[in-house]
Scaffold this motif. Sequence first.
Motif, PDB file in Angstrom:
ATOM      1  N   LEU A   6      -2.306   6.903   8.548  1.00 45.82           N
ATOM      2  CA  LEU A   6      -3.577   7.492   8.131  1.00 45.82           C
ATOM      3  C   LEU A   6      -3.248   8.846   7.487  1.00 45.82           C
ATOM      4  O   LEU A   6      -2.437   9.601   8.021  1.00 45.82           O
ATOM      5  CB  LEU A   6      -4.476   7.697   9.359  1.00 45.82           C
ATOM      6  CG  LEU A   6      -5.883   8.257   9.157  1.00 45.82           C
ATOM      7  CD1 LEU A   6      -6.713   7.351   8.255  1.00 45.82           C
ATOM      8  CD2 LEU A   6      -6.582   8.421  10.515  1.00 45.82           C
ATOM      9  N   ILE A   7      -3.849   9.121   6.340  1.00 51.77           N
ATOM     10  CA  ILE A   7      -3.540  10.345   5.589  1.00 51.77           C
ATOM     11  C   ILE A   7      -4.805  11.195   5.471  1.00 51.77           C
ATOM     12  O   ILE A   7      -5.837  10.706   5.014  1.00 51.77           O
ATOM     13  CB  ILE A   7      -3.035  10.010   4.169  1.00 51.77           C
ATOM     14  CG1 ILE A   7      -1.845   9.054   4.214  1.00 51.77           C
ATOM     15  CG2 ILE A   7      -2.675  11.303   3.417  1.00 51.77           C
ATOM     16  CD1 ILE A   7      -1.401   8.554   2.841  1.00 51.77           C
ATOM     17  N   ASP A   8      -4.709  12.476   5.888  1.00 55.49           N
ATOM     18  CA  ASP A   8      -5.827  13.420   5.693  1.00 55.49           C
ATOM     19  C   ASP A   8      -5.393  14.433   4.620  1.00 55.49           C
ATOM     20  O   ASP A   8      -4.294  14.987   4.701  1.00 55.49           O
ATOM     21  CB  ASP A   8      -6.159  14.150   7.006  1.00 55.49           C
ATOM     22  CG  ASP A   8      -7.462  14.940   6.910  1.00 55.49           C
ATOM     23  OD1 ASP A   8      -8.529  14.296   6.888  1.00 55.49           O
ATOM     24  OD2 ASP A   8      -7.390  16.188   6.837  1.00 55.49           O
ATOM     25  N   THR A   9      -6.236  14.635   3.619  1.00 58.72           N
ATOM     26  CA  THR A   9      -5.774  15.385   2.446  1.00 58.72           C
ATOM     27  C   THR A   9      -6.889  16.162   1.751  1.00 58.72           C
ATOM     28  O   THR A   9      -8.028  15.711   1.713  1.00 58.72           O
ATOM     29  CB  THR A   9      -5.127  14.418   1.416  1.00 58.72           C
ATOM     30  OG1 THR A   9      -4.948  15.075   0.156  1.00 58.72           O
ATOM     31  CG2 THR A   9      -5.984  13.186   1.173  1.00 58.72           C
ATOM     32  N   ASP A  10      -6.501  17.328   1.203  1.00 57.50           N
ATOM     33  CA  ASP A  10      -7.437  18.096   0.358  1.00 57.50           C
ATOM     34  C   ASP A  10      -7.025  17.885  -1.104  1.00 57.50           C
ATOM     35  O   ASP A  10      -6.856  18.817  -1.876  1.00 57.50           O
ATOM     36  CB  ASP A  10      -7.412  19.591   0.729  1.00 57.50           C
ATOM     37  CG  ASP A  10      -6.048  20.251   0.538  1.00 57.50           C
ATOM     38  OD1 ASP A  10      -6.002  21.477   0.393  1.00 57.50           O
ATOM     39  OD2 ASP A  10      -5.018  19.535   0.539  1.00 57.50           O
ATOM     40  N   VAL A  30      -0.937   1.988   4.499  1.00 56.13           N
ATOM     41  CA  VAL A  30      -1.926   3.075   4.590  1.00 56.13           C
ATOM     42  C   VAL A  30      -3.284   2.463   4.943  1.00 56.13           C
ATOM     43  O   VAL A  30      -3.862   1.723   4.146  1.00 56.13           O
ATOM     44  CB  VAL A  30      -2.005   3.870   3.267  1.00 56.13           C
ATOM     45  CG1 VAL A  30      -3.023   5.013   3.398  1.00 56.13           C
ATOM     46  CG2 VAL A  30      -0.635   4.443   2.885  1.00 56.13           C
ATOM     47  N   LEU A  31      -3.757   2.750   6.156  1.00 55.01           N
ATOM     48  CA  LEU A  31      -5.037   2.163   6.595  1.00 55.01           C
ATOM     49  C   LEU A  31      -6.230   2.959   6.069  1.00 55.01           C
ATOM     50  O   LEU A  31      -7.364   2.459   6.029  1.00 55.01           O
ATOM     51  CB  LEU A  31      -5.093   2.100   8.122  1.00 55.01           C
ATOM     52  CG  LEU A  31      -4.067   1.178   8.815  1.00 55.01           C
ATOM     53  CD1 LEU A  31      -4.443   0.986  10.294  1.00 55.01           C
ATOM     54  CD2 LEU A  31      -3.939  -0.166   8.127  1.00 55.01           C
ATOM     55  N   GLY A  32      -5.998   4.202   5.694  1.00 56.41           N
ATOM     56  CA  GLY A  32      -7.125   4.983   5.186  1.00 56.41           C
ATOM     57  C   GLY A  32      -6.671   6.359   4.706  1.00 56.41           C
ATOM     58  O   GLY A  32      -5.621   6.854   5.113  1.00 56.41           O
ATOM     59  N   ILE A  33      -7.476   6.916   3.820  1.00 56.15           N
ATOM     60  CA  ILE A  33      -7.268   8.283   3.328  1.00 56.15           C
ATOM     61  C   ILE A  33      -8.550   9.049   3.605  1.00 56.15           C
ATOM     62  O   ILE A  33      -9.646   8.602   3.223  1.00 56.15           O
ATOM     63  CB  ILE A  33      -6.958   8.278   1.820  1.00 56.15           C
ATOM     64  CG1 ILE A  33      -5.621   7.566   1.534  1.00 56.15           C
ATOM     65  CG2 ILE A  33      -6.933   9.710   1.255  1.00 56.15           C
ATOM     66  CD1 ILE A  33      -5.363   7.291   0.059  1.00 56.15           C
ATOM     67  N   THR A  34      -8.442  10.165   4.333  1.00 60.69           N
ATOM     68  CA  THR A  34      -9.626  10.982   4.633  1.00 60.69           C
ATOM     69  C   THR A  34      -9.493  12.306   3.890  1.00 60.69           C
ATOM     70  O   THR A  34      -8.412  12.876   3.803  1.00 60.69           O
ATOM     71  CB  THR A  34      -9.741  11.238   6.157  1.00 60.69           C
ATOM     72  OG1 THR A  34      -8.520  11.815   6.639  1.00 60.69           O
ATOM     73  CG2 THR A  34     -10.000   9.931   6.899  1.00 60.69           C
ATOM     74  N   VAL A  62     -11.135   5.211   1.102  1.00 60.39           N
ATOM     75  CA  VAL A  62     -11.153   6.686   1.113  1.00 60.39           C
ATOM     76  C   VAL A  62     -12.444   7.126   1.792  1.00 60.39           C
ATOM     77  O   VAL A  62     -13.527   6.635   1.469  1.00 60.39           O
ATOM     78  CB  VAL A  62     -11.083   7.247  -0.327  1.00 60.39           C
ATOM     79  CG1 VAL A  62     -11.251   8.766  -0.332  1.00 60.39           C
ATOM     80  CG2 VAL A  62      -9.751   6.855  -0.993  1.00 60.39           C
ATOM     81  N   TYR A  63     -12.309   8.033   2.739  1.00 60.00           N
ATOM     82  CA  TYR A  63     -13.466   8.502   3.518  1.00 60.00           C
ATOM     83  C   TYR A  63     -13.642   9.995   3.293  1.00 60.00           C
ATOM     84  O   TYR A  63     -12.724  10.771   3.554  1.00 60.00           O
ATOM     85  CB  TYR A  63     -13.236   8.253   5.014  1.00 60.00           C
ATOM     86  CG  TYR A  63     -12.913   6.813   5.382  1.00 60.00           C
ATOM     87  CD1 TYR A  63     -11.593   6.355   5.389  1.00 60.00           C
ATOM     88  CD2 TYR A  63     -13.927   5.910   5.700  1.00 60.00           C
ATOM     89  CE1 TYR A  63     -11.292   5.039   5.719  1.00 60.00           C
ATOM     90  CE2 TYR A  63     -13.634   4.590   6.029  1.00 60.00           C
ATOM     91  CZ  TYR A  63     -12.315   4.159   6.032  1.00 60.00           C
ATOM     92  OH  TYR A  63     -12.020   2.850   6.358  1.00 60.00           O
ATOM     93  N   THR A 121      -1.128  15.117   7.842  1.00 60.25           N
ATOM     94  CA  THR A 121      -2.174  16.008   7.306  1.00 60.25           C
ATOM     95  C   THR A 121      -1.584  16.834   6.166  1.00 60.25           C
ATOM     96  O   THR A 121      -0.524  17.436   6.317  1.00 60.25           O
ATOM     97  CB  THR A 121      -2.715  16.943   8.415  1.00 60.25           C
ATOM     98  OG1 THR A 121      -1.696  17.858   8.800  1.00 60.25           O
ATOM     99  CG2 THR A 121      -3.201  16.150   9.617  1.00 60.25           C
ATOM    100  N   LEU A 122      -2.304  16.829   5.056  1.00 60.00           N
ATOM    101  CA  LEU A 122      -1.823  17.503   3.846  1.00 60.00           C
ATOM    102  C   LEU A 122      -2.740  18.666   3.449  1.00 60.00           C
ATOM    103  O   LEU A 122      -2.527  19.297   2.403  1.00 60.00           O
ATOM    104  CB  LEU A 122      -1.732  16.498   2.692  1.00 60.00           C
ATOM    105  CG  LEU A 122      -0.893  15.239   2.951  1.00 60.00           C
ATOM    106  CD1 LEU A 122      -0.980  14.287   1.766  1.00 60.00           C
ATOM    107  CD2 LEU A 122       0.547  15.594   3.265  1.00 60.00           C
ATOM    108  N   GLY A 123      -3.744  18.933   4.259  1.00 62.37           N
ATOM    109  CA  GLY A 123      -4.696  20.003   3.938  1.00 62.37           C
ATOM    110  C   GLY A 123      -5.102  20.732   5.204  1.00 62.37           C
ATOM    111  O   GLY A 123      -4.464  20.586   6.254  1.00 62.37           O
TER     112      GLY A 123
END
Length: 321
Positions: A6-10, A30-34, A62-63, A121-123
């Motif tokens: 799971l990827i969290d990103t700005d 990749v199950l999801g991008i938030t 993408v959420y 987490t990228l952001g």
Amino acid sequence: MARKLLIDTDTASDDAVALIMALRSRDVEVLGITTVGGNVAVEQATRNALFTVELCGAAVPVYQGTGKPLLRTLDTAHWFHGRDGLGDHGYAPARLHAESENAVDAIRRIGNANPGIELITLGPLTNVALALAADPGLAKKFSRCVVMGGAPCCEGNVTPAAEFNIWVDPEAAQVVFQSGLTIEMIGWQLSRGAAVMNAIDIDTALKLGTPTADFAVRSNSTAETAFLKQTGERGIALPDPVAMSVLLQPALSLKASRHFVSVETSSELTRGMTVVDRLNVVKDDRNSPVWGEVSARQTPVNVCWELDVAGWKKALFAGLA
Ligand code: RIB
Ligand code: CA
């Protein structure tokens, strides 16, 4: 069996390259991008994430998430990544749309439904902090959480003391670092010096002749100029892709040690500083090298001090090929 991620990103230009690396990897699903507000407003981050998913021909949901930090106003990084976050080249909007589910709910649902899943987490950590605050047990559902953020025992990029992702929402970072998540912290310093995508690397990428390689270079044009002004270093600094390379290949973290990481949230001078007691001067058993019992209060953070630079660049080119 591919590992789940799971990827969290700005999503701005370096995030987008990290997304490409994950979406093109055969090792992770990749199950999801938030998305979260940070480099750009969360709406723009969502558009950029959708554009990147479409560019890769991927089918990953993408959420959209939280637009502002827990307690503070959002300070974006348009000066670094451009107003659209992708170097202001006027990329046509994607035909894809974000899911209706909010990112925080998605993080909780996907984490609980896939015990052992990995998180990066990228952001700023606003979404992850909100998910953990609502569901503390979530911390143990993730087998690892690679955090691109922090300036451990070194200079920051947005103040002398702090790196952008942590500085934007220090309260969220404090929640996440104290949550019990098994964290590997990839500080901004690891993306500098030899790790920067230099002129030869840029030429190598462009010679790949792929739309993703061309996009990776072109969307980072503003970032390249801003990085030179900020540090005097030439080339494209790619902190999020560096963090993604460690997520994909943990052995690229050549040297790391475990410490409890405290985040400054009250001082304006050192707001967002990731305080790491590398020498264990406070004699706290949550610090390496003399590794004591893990404190019940928090799971120490694995702080990376040295990156396999050649391995990082190999992973980058593999993702862009
Ligand atoms: O400090 C660098 C980090 O802040 C990167 O994640 C970049 O994309 C910005 O979010
Ligand atoms: Ca980012």
